[in-house]
Design a protein around this motif. Structure first.
Motif, PDB file in Angstrom:
ATOM      1  N   PHE A 122       0.849  -1.185   0.000  1.00 51.15           N
ATOM      2  CA  PHE A 122       0.000   0.000   0.000  1.00 51.15           C
ATOM      3  C   PHE A 122       0.892   1.245   0.000  1.00 51.15           C
ATOM      4  N   PHE A 123       0.627   2.164  -0.931  1.00 55.74           N
ATOM      5  CA  PHE A 123       1.339   3.436  -0.986  1.00 55.74           C
ATOM      6  C   PHE A 123       0.334   4.564  -0.806  1.00 55.74           C
ATOM      7  N   ASP A 124       0.686   5.523   0.026  1.00 55.42           N
ATOM      8  CA  ASP A 124      -0.158   6.702   0.236  1.00 55.42           C
ATOM      9  C   ASP A 124       0.379   7.867  -0.583  1.00 55.42           C
ATOM     10  N   ALA A 125      -0.533   8.717  -1.093  1.00 56.72           N
ATOM     11  CA  ALA A 125      -0.096   9.871  -1.884  1.00 56.72           C
ATOM     12  C   ALA A 125      -1.157  10.970  -1.855  1.00 56.72           C
ATOM     13  N   VAL A 126      -0.759  12.143  -2.302  1.00 56.32           N
ATOM     14  CA  VAL A 126      -1.676  13.272  -2.440  1.00 56.32           C
ATOM     15  C   VAL A 126      -1.909  13.518  -3.922  1.00 56.32           C
ATOM     16  N   TYR A 127      -3.176  13.653  -4.294  1.00 51.05           N
ATOM     17  CA  TYR A 127      -3.554  13.869  -5.694  1.00 51.05           C
ATOM     18  C   TYR A 127      -4.318  15.177  -5.848  1.00 51.05           C
ATOM     19  N   GLY A 128      -4.187  15.760  -7.029  1.00 47.58           N
ATOM     20  CA  GLY A 128      -4.941  16.957  -7.373  1.00 47.58           C
ATOM     21  C   GLY A 128      -5.052  17.050  -8.880  1.00 47.58           C
ATOM     22  N   HIS A 129      -5.670  18.108  -9.381  1.00 45.92           N
ATOM     23  CA  HIS A 129      -5.759  18.284 -10.831  1.00 45.92           C
ATOM     24  C   HIS A 129      -4.419  18.767 -11.380  1.00 45.92           C
ATOM     25  N   THR A 130      -4.172  18.487 -12.650  1.00 44.27           N
ATOM     26  CA  THR A 130      -2.895  18.815 -13.281  1.00 44.27           C
ATOM     27  C   THR A 130      -2.564  20.295 -13.196  1.00 44.27           C
ATOM     28  N   ALA A 131      -3.569  21.144 -13.357  1.00 45.53           N
ATOM     29  CA  ALA A 131      -3.353  22.595 -13.376  1.00 45.53           C
ATOM     30  C   ALA A 131      -2.948  23.156 -12.010  1.00 45.53           C
ATOM     31  N   LEU A 132      -3.208  22.412 -10.948  1.00 45.83           N
ATOM     32  CA  LEU A 132      -2.865  22.885  -9.610  1.00 45.83           C
ATOM     33  C   LEU A 132      -1.350  22.822  -9.419  1.00 45.83           C
ATOM     34  N   SER A 133      -0.748  23.965  -9.150  1.00 47.08           N
ATOM     35  CA  SER A 133       0.700  24.043  -9.039  1.00 47.08           C
ATOM     36  C   SER A 133       1.168  23.602  -7.656  1.00 47.08           C
ATOM     37  N   VAL A 134       1.491  22.333  -7.540  1.00 45.63           N
ATOM     38  CA  VAL A 134       2.016  21.761  -6.296  1.00 45.63           C
ATOM     39  C   VAL A 134       3.153  20.811  -6.660  1.00 45.63           C
ATOM     40  N   LYS A 135       4.360  21.169  -6.251  1.00 46.38           N
ATOM     41  CA  LYS A 135       5.519  20.344  -6.553  1.00 46.38           C
ATOM     42  C   LYS A 135       6.134  19.695  -5.311  1.00 46.38           C
ATOM     43  N   ASN A 136       5.697  20.152  -4.139  1.00 45.79           N
ATOM     44  CA  ASN A 136       6.203  19.590  -2.889  1.00 45.79           C
ATOM     45  C   ASN A 136       5.204  19.884  -1.774  1.00 45.79           C
ATOM     46  N   PHE A 137       5.492  19.385  -0.594  1.00 45.31           N
ATOM     47  CA  PHE A 137       4.574  19.576   0.523  1.00 45.31           C
ATOM     48  C   PHE A 137       4.435  21.044   0.904  1.00 45.31           C
ATOM     49  N   GLY A 138       5.501  21.811   0.729  1.00 42.05           N
ATOM     50  CA  GLY A 138       5.434  23.237   1.055  1.00 42.05           C
ATOM     51  C   GLY A 138       4.427  23.972   0.190  1.00 42.05           C
ATOM     52  N   ASP A 139       4.292  23.543  -1.070  1.00 42.27           N
ATOM     53  CA  ASP A 139       3.346  24.185  -1.993  1.00 42.27           C
ATOM     54  C   ASP A 139       1.891  23.935  -1.602  1.00 42.27           C
ATOM     55  N   MET A 140       1.668  23.000  -0.675  1.00 44.09           N
ATOM     56  CA  MET A 140       0.295  22.686  -0.259  1.00 44.09           C
ATOM     57  C   MET A 140      -0.230  23.678   0.779  1.00 44.09           C
ATOM     58  N   THR A 141       0.623  24.551   1.271  1.00 36.89           N
ATOM     59  CA  THR A 141       0.212  25.534   2.271  1.00 36.89           C
ATOM     60  C   THR A 141      -0.950  26.377   1.756  1.00 36.89           C
ATOM     61  N   GLY A 142      -2.019  26.439   2.545  1.00 34.37           N
ATOM     62  CA  GLY A 142      -3.183  27.238   2.174  1.00 34.37           C
ATOM     63  C   GLY A 142      -4.146  26.541   1.231  1.00 34.37           C
ATOM     64  N   LYS A 143      -3.764  25.360   0.739  1.00 34.97           N
ATOM     65  CA  LYS A 143      -4.627  24.625  -0.192  1.00 34.97           C
ATOM     66  C   LYS A 143      -5.393  23.530   0.566  1.00 34.97           C
ATOM     67  N   THR A 144      -6.586  23.214   0.083  1.00 37.15           N
ATOM     68  CA  THR A 144      -7.453  22.263   0.784  1.00 37.15           C
ATOM     69  C   THR A 144      -7.179  20.827   0.355  1.00 37.15           C
ATOM     70  N   VAL A 145      -7.173  19.931   1.349  1.00 37.11           N
ATOM     71  CA  VAL A 145      -6.937  18.510   1.122  1.00 37.11           C
ATOM     72  C   VAL A 145      -7.988  17.707   1.885  1.00 37.11           C
ATOM     73  N   SER A 146      -8.679  16.807   1.191  1.00 35.77           N
ATOM     74  CA  SER A 146      -9.624  15.929   1.881  1.00 35.77           C
ATOM     75  C   SER A 146      -8.900  14.666   2.320  1.00 35.77           C
ATOM     76  N   VAL A 147      -9.274  14.163   3.498  1.00 37.32           N
ATOM     77  CA  VAL A 147      -8.638  12.962   4.035  1.00 37.32           C
ATOM     78  C   VAL A 147      -9.613  12.278   4.986  1.00 37.32           C
ATOM     79  N   THR A 148      -9.479  10.992   5.128  1.00 34.48           N
ATOM     80  CA  THR A 148     -10.346  10.239   6.031  1.00 34.48           C
ATOM     81  C   THR A 148      -9.814  10.318   7.453  1.00 34.48           C
ATOM     82  N   ARG A 149     -10.684  10.721   8.352  1.00 33.12           N
ATOM     83  CA  ARG A 149     -10.299  10.907   9.746  1.00 33.12           C
ATOM     84  C   ARG A 149      -9.752   9.598  10.354  1.00 33.12           C
ATOM     85  N   GLY A 150      -8.623   9.691  11.035  1.00 31.65           N
ATOM     86  CA  GLY A 150      -8.053   8.542  11.716  1.00 31.65           C
ATOM     87  C   GLY A 150      -7.265   7.595  10.828  1.00 31.65           C
TER      88      GLY A 150
END
Length: 262
Positions: A122-150
């Motif tokens: 099992f591998f975990d990852a973060v996904y978004g649309h291609t146009a969203l400019s995110v190249k690292n975890f720092g770029d995720m600042t201020g952007k919304t991410v859905s995740v399952t609690r726990g």
């Protein structure tokens, strides 16, 4: 004196009887086999590990693994649907004997439950649309991410992208739907889950932004039931040796399970 000896003998017999019963009750494997059923907590909202098929029956890697365990123990399988937040709680409260629910290993969970060796990758990852400019975890600042609690993803994204706006949902379907409906810009899920989504939604713009971790799946067992852990490890090792684990992985992931950690 005779009465005293008789009472003492009776006490010893009772003590022996209670010790025997207590020893039997403490042995989880014998308890399960005596009941002739094993209650297994499984997901039904996280394909390909666990979902509901066209016949409305649970299916997936975790369900096939649960069937393997029941067959090897010679008992009937009782599947208990759970969500990510409840799968450990069901073990702690005795509602399930074990959990086979794409469960990753964390130091926090190891304080309250025990684990077998890994049975699936099992591998975990973060996904978004291609146009969203995110190249690292720092770029995720201020952007919304859905995740399952726990979930493992919840812990991972919280640690690695503390600046992200994390929106937690109670089950995996809600996490995925939040992203698909535009409620969030990204989602944190397993890579195999993302692959299933792309099959279910042809043309879906889904771009991998960052790998969170390699987090193999383990069977969760109530704390202190080492006999059950040992028996399950034996079943998994034999299934790895005879190719059963690889066959299950090929069926649902399209690739062998590979070198799973002990």
């Amino acid at each position: 004196m005779f009465a005293f000896k008789k009472a003492l003998l009776g006490a010893l017999v009772c003590t022996g009887l209670f010790a025997s019963v207590g020893a039997h009750a403490d042995n989880a494997v014998e308890r399960i086999q005596a009941a002739k059923v094993i209650r297994v907590a499984v997901p039904t909202d996280y394909a390909p590990y666990g979902s509901v098929g066209p016949d409305m029956q649970p299916m997936g890697i975790d369900i096939d693994t649960a069937n393997l365990v029941a067959n090897k123990l010679g008992v009937k399988l009782q599947l208990i649907p759970v969500t990510a937040p409840t799968r450990v709680a069901y073990l702690q409260t005795g509602k399930a004997d074990i959990t086979i629910s794409s469960l990753g290993k964390t130091p926090e969970r190891e304080k309250v439950i025990d684990y077998t060796i890994a049975y699936a990758p099992f591998f975990d990852a973060v996904y978004g649309h291609t146009a969203l400019s995110v190249k690292n975890f720092g770029d995720m600042t201020g952007k919304t991410v859905s995740v399952t609690r726990g979930s493992m993803q919840d812990e991972e994204i919280s640690t690695k992208a503390p600046g992200a706006v994390i929106r937690r949902f109670e089950d995996n379907n809600s996490t995925i739907q939040a992203f698909l409906s535009g409620q969030t810009q990204m989602m944190a899920v397993g890579t195999t889950v993302a692959a299933v989504m792309q099959k279910q939604h042809p043309g879906l713009d889904l771009n991998l932004k960052e790998i969170l971790s390699n987090s193999p799946c383990y069977i969760g067992v109530p704390k202190g039931e080492q006999d059950l852990v040992d028996k399950l490890n034996q079943i998994i090792r034999e299934a790895k040796a005879d190719g059963t684990i690889d066959k299950i992985a090929m069926k649902w992931l399209g690739t062998p399970a590979g070198n799973l950690p002990e």
